[in-house]
Design a protein around this motif. Structure first.
Motif, PDB file in Angstrom:
ATOM      1  N   GLU A 110       4.443   2.752 -22.749  1.00  0.00           N
ATOM      2  CA  GLU A 110       4.126   1.821 -21.678  1.00  0.00           C
ATOM      3  C   GLU A 110       5.129   0.678 -21.718  1.00  0.00           C
ATOM      4  N   ALA A 111       5.420   0.146 -20.548  1.00  0.00           N
ATOM      5  CA  ALA A 111       6.395  -0.935 -20.438  1.00  0.00           C
ATOM      6  C   ALA A 111       6.028  -1.800 -19.245  1.00  0.00           C
ATOM      7  N   ALA A 112       6.233  -3.105 -19.400  1.00  0.00           N
ATOM      8  CA  ALA A 112       5.929  -4.025 -18.309  1.00  0.00           C
ATOM      9  C   ALA A 112       7.029  -4.022 -17.257  1.00  0.00           C
ATOM     10  N   ALA A 113       8.224  -3.595 -17.631  1.00  0.00           N
ATOM     11  CA  ALA A 113       9.354  -3.570 -16.696  1.00  0.00           C
ATOM     12  C   ALA A 113       9.424  -2.190 -16.041  1.00  0.00           C
ATOM     13  N   PRO A 114       9.162  -2.080 -14.729  1.00  0.00           N
ATOM     14  CA  PRO A 114       9.165  -0.761 -14.073  1.00  0.00           C
ATOM     15  C   PRO A 114      10.453   0.036 -14.255  1.00  0.00           C
ATOM     16  N   PRO A 115      11.647  -0.569 -14.227  1.00  0.00           N
ATOM     17  CA  PRO A 115      12.842   0.272 -14.423  1.00  0.00           C
ATOM     18  C   PRO A 115      12.846   1.033 -15.740  1.00  0.00           C
ATOM     19  N   LEU A 116      12.219   0.463 -16.781  1.00  0.00           N
ATOM     20  CA  LEU A 116      12.186   1.143 -18.073  1.00  0.00           C
ATOM     21  C   LEU A 116      11.340   2.414 -18.004  1.00  0.00           C
TER      22      LEU A 116
ATOM     23  N   ALA B  22       6.369   9.907 -15.917  1.00  0.00           N
ATOM     24  CA  ALA B  22       6.137   8.541 -15.471  1.00  0.00           C
ATOM     25  C   ALA B  22       5.273   8.530 -14.220  1.00  0.00           C
ATOM     26  N   VAL B  23       4.305   7.637 -14.192  1.00  0.00           N
ATOM     27  CA  VAL B  23       3.441   7.451 -13.022  1.00  0.00           C
ATOM     28  C   VAL B  23       3.937   6.194 -12.311  1.00  0.00           C
ATOM     29  N   VAL B  24       4.474   6.391 -11.091  1.00  0.00           N
ATOM     30  CA  VAL B  24       5.203   5.320 -10.416  1.00  0.00           C
ATOM     31  C   VAL B  24       4.904   5.333  -8.923  1.00  0.00           C
ATOM     32  N   PRO B  25       5.226   4.251  -8.211  1.00  0.00           N
ATOM     33  CA  PRO B  25       5.149   4.288  -6.746  1.00  0.00           C
ATOM     34  C   PRO B  25       6.162   5.289  -6.183  1.00  0.00           C
ATOM     35  N   ALA B  26       5.866   5.820  -5.015  1.00  0.00           N
ATOM     36  CA  ALA B  26       6.744   6.826  -4.395  1.00  0.00           C
ATOM     37  C   ALA B  26       8.120   6.246  -4.126  1.00  0.00           C
TER      38      ALA B  26
ATOM     39  N   ASP C 256       0.869  -1.176   0.000  1.00  0.00           N
ATOM     40  CA  ASP C 256       0.000   0.000   0.000  1.00  0.00           C
ATOM     41  C   ASP C 256       0.906   1.227   0.000  1.00  0.00           C
ATOM     42  N   GLU C 257       1.116   1.806  -1.194  1.00  0.00           N
ATOM     43  CA  GLU C 257       2.083   2.892  -1.351  1.00  0.00           C
ATOM     44  C   GLU C 257       1.467   4.063  -2.093  1.00  0.00           C
ATOM     45  N   PRO C 258       1.890   5.295  -1.789  1.00  0.00           N
ATOM     46  CA  PRO C 258       1.429   6.433  -2.579  1.00  0.00           C
ATOM     47  C   PRO C 258       1.999   6.377  -3.991  1.00  0.00           C
ATOM     48  N   VAL C 259       1.270   6.979  -4.917  1.00  0.00           N
ATOM     49  CA  VAL C 259       1.701   7.074  -6.313  1.00  0.00           C
ATOM     50  C   VAL C 259       2.128   8.511  -6.585  1.00  0.00           C
ATOM     51  N   VAL C 260       3.237   8.672  -7.304  1.00  0.00           N
ATOM     52  CA  VAL C 260       3.762  10.001  -7.643  1.00  0.00           C
ATOM     53  C   VAL C 260       4.031  10.048  -9.140  1.00  0.00           C
ATOM     54  N   VAL C 261       4.400  11.232  -9.619  1.00  0.00           N
ATOM     55  CA  VAL C 261       4.886  11.339 -10.991  1.00  0.00           C
ATOM     56  C   VAL C 261       6.378  11.635 -10.930  1.00  0.00           C
ATOM     57  N   ALA C 262       7.107  11.045 -11.869  1.00  0.00           N
ATOM     58  CA  ALA C 262       8.560  11.233 -11.948  1.00  0.00           C
ATOM     59  C   ALA C 262       8.891  11.912 -13.275  1.00  0.00           C
ATOM     60  N   VAL C 263       9.731  12.949 -13.203  1.00  0.00           N
ATOM     61  CA  VAL C 263      10.060  13.733 -14.396  1.00  0.00           C
ATOM     62  C   VAL C 263      11.559  13.984 -14.449  1.00  0.00           C
ATOM     63  N   SER C 264      12.018  14.400 -15.610  1.00  0.00           N
ATOM     64  CA  SER C 264      13.426  14.756 -15.767  1.00  0.00           C
ATOM     65  C   SER C 264      13.696  16.078 -15.049  1.00  0.00           C
ATOM     66  N   PRO C 265      14.974  16.402 -14.767  1.00  0.00           N
ATOM     67  CA  PRO C 265      15.293  17.617 -13.999  1.00  0.00           C
ATOM     68  C   PRO C 265      14.864  18.919 -14.654  1.00  0.00           C
ATOM     69  N   HIS C 266      14.563  18.927 -15.953  1.00  0.00           N
ATOM     70  CA  HIS C 266      14.229  20.161 -16.650  1.00  0.00           C
ATOM     71  C   HIS C 266      12.746  20.243 -17.007  1.00  0.00           C
ATOM     72  N   ASP C 267      11.951  19.378 -16.426  1.00  0.00           N
ATOM     73  CA  ASP C 267      10.527  19.371 -16.777  1.00  0.00           C
ATOM     74  C   ASP C 267       9.832  20.605 -16.204  1.00  0.00           C
TER      75      ASP C 267
ATOM     76  N   ASP D 214      11.285   0.015  -0.398  1.00  0.00           N
ATOM     77  CA  ASP D 214      10.105   0.407  -1.150  1.00  0.00           C
ATOM     78  C   ASP D 214      10.310   0.014  -2.602  1.00  0.00           C
ATOM     79  N   ALA D 215       9.196   0.064  -3.367  1.00  0.00           N
ATOM     80  CA  ALA D 215       9.204  -0.486  -4.723  1.00  0.00           C
ATOM     81  C   ALA D 215      10.234   0.207  -5.605  1.00  0.00           C
ATOM     82  N   MET D 216      10.289   1.529  -5.567  1.00  0.00           N
ATOM     83  CA  MET D 216      11.210   2.212  -6.465  1.00  0.00           C
ATOM     84  C   MET D 216      12.656   2.079  -6.017  1.00  0.00           C
ATOM     85  N   GLU D 217      12.882   2.002  -4.713  1.00  0.00           N
ATOM     86  CA  GLU D 217      14.247   1.842  -4.233  1.00  0.00           C
ATOM     87  C   GLU D 217      14.846   0.540  -4.742  1.00  0.00           C
ATOM     88  N   GLU D 218      14.000  -0.481  -4.891  1.00  0.00           N
ATOM     89  CA  GLU D 218      14.484  -1.774  -5.380  1.00  0.00           C
ATOM     90  C   GLU D 218      15.015  -1.658  -6.802  1.00  0.00           C
ATOM     91  N   TRP D 219      14.461  -0.724  -7.580  1.00  0.00           N
ATOM     92  CA  TRP D 219      14.884  -0.593  -8.965  1.00  0.00           C
ATOM     93  C   TRP D 219      16.335  -0.169  -9.075  1.00  0.00           C
TER      94      TRP D 219
END
Length: 331
Positions: free
Chosen positions: A243-249, A261-265, A184-195, A324-329
């Motif tokens: 879209e991609a099935a592999a979260p790291p992509l 990107a719409v990803v777990p926090a 049960d994790e919050p969802v965030v958006v991830a962007v490049s540094p210049h977005d 957490d999910a993203m840290e594992e990546w």
């Protein structure tokens, strides 16, 4: 009508092919076709559409499947299928009841896993649970399958799966199923540094994503369901460019500036290591994964026996809180 006919009908319906069903039951394909035609004559209805183009009328006699085309249940076949599965489960349970007197557990358990569940590096130690269960019950066969959450939840309700680890976009299991929430994790958006979104103050309103190219998991996954529902509530349909099935992509595409990107926090340091910045959303959605089963518990004793250690292993918190999910990546 006999159990073997029902077994062959279920096998063809689930495999979508006489050839694959024949391999599954270790029988020659002509024998499979002949037994199912016999069952259809006894019932007076076609159960399987061999044409690959649609469902035939209920009164026609069955023919031979055209090569390369999927075999699907007719309308009558769809109605018969759950009862055929129930009859096979009941027959299997007769053996289980007799074996119980000798302390022997037999049977077959089918477990569905959300993509990546077995690679979650400590989050889901499913392999250890299955190994321990196999050592204790060596006569139980366990089949694992990876699929989208939508398809697994449908298969669970229809009896094609006994247990599933699946995303729950609504936060609750669908009707006819029960679940233990294991993520049960919050969802965030991830962007490049210049977005340009980084100049927005405070939590980001969903409307800010209306015209943006989005990067997401495929349709049918729990996280994609969260995205689509949140956008619908904000009054627009998401424009998913990648879209991609592999979260790291997903993270790699966002870091290259190809979209949002719409990803777990994830912690700021984890995002930075991926070349990303994350932004909270308002309202904040949550990504939930549940260990799910049919309401009332799995039908077979073997599946019920496996569910208990899975619940204990997947719902027990790790002493360190776990990654957490993203840290594992990033590992």
């Amino acid at each position: 009508m006999d159990l073997r006919q029902l077994q062959l009908f279920v096998a063809v319906a689930e495999e979508g092919s006489f050839t694959r069903a024949a391999a599954r039951v270790h029988l020659a394909q002509p024998g499979v076709s002949a037994r199912i035609r016999q069952l259809e004559r006894e019932l007076g209805h076609v159960l399987l559409d061999r044409s690959g183009t649609g469902r035939p009328s209920a009164g026609r006699s069955g023919g031979t499947a055209r090569a390369g085309r999927p075999v699907t249940p007719t309308q009558v076949g769809e109605a018969v299928l759950p009862y055929a599965r129930a009859a096979l489960e009941a027959a299997e349970n007769v053996r289980h009841a007799a074996d119980a007197f000798t302390g022997l557990l037999r049977g077959h358990v089918t477990v569905g896993l959300v993509s990546g569940a077995t690679d979650a590096r400590g989050r889901f130690d499913i392999a250890s649970v299955l190994a321990d269960f196999h050592n204790e019950h060596p006569h139980v066969e366990i089949a694992l399958t990876e699929d989208t959450s939508d398809r697994m939840l449908r298969a669970l309700r229809h009896g094609a799966l006994d247990i599933a680890v699946a995303g729950l976009p609504d936060g609750d299991p669908p009707p006819g199923t029960d679940a233990d929430i294991v993520v049960d994790e919050p969802v965030v958006v991830a962007v490049s540094p210049h977005d340009p979104l980084l100049s927005e103050p405070g939590p980001l309103p969903w409307a800010a994503l209306r015209d943006r190219a989005l990067i997401s998991l495929p349709r049918g996954t729990g996280l994609r369901g969260v995205l689509e529902q949140a956008c619908a509530r904000a009054g627009f349909r998401p424009r998913v460019a990648f879209e991609a099935a592999a979260p790291p992509l997903l993270a790699q595409l966002a870091a290259r500036g190809l979209g949002v990107a719409v990803v777990p926090a994830m912690p700021p340091e984890a995002a930075s290591s991926l070349g990303l910045h994350t932004l909270r959303l308002d309202p904040e959605p949550r990504a939930r994964i549940g260990l799910t089963w049919r309401t009332g518990g799995p039908a077979s004793p073997a599946a019920r026996a496996l569910l208990a250690p899975l619940r204990a292993a997947l719902t027990s918190p790790r002493a360190d809180g776990g990654p957490d999910a993203m840290e594992e990546w990033t590992r």
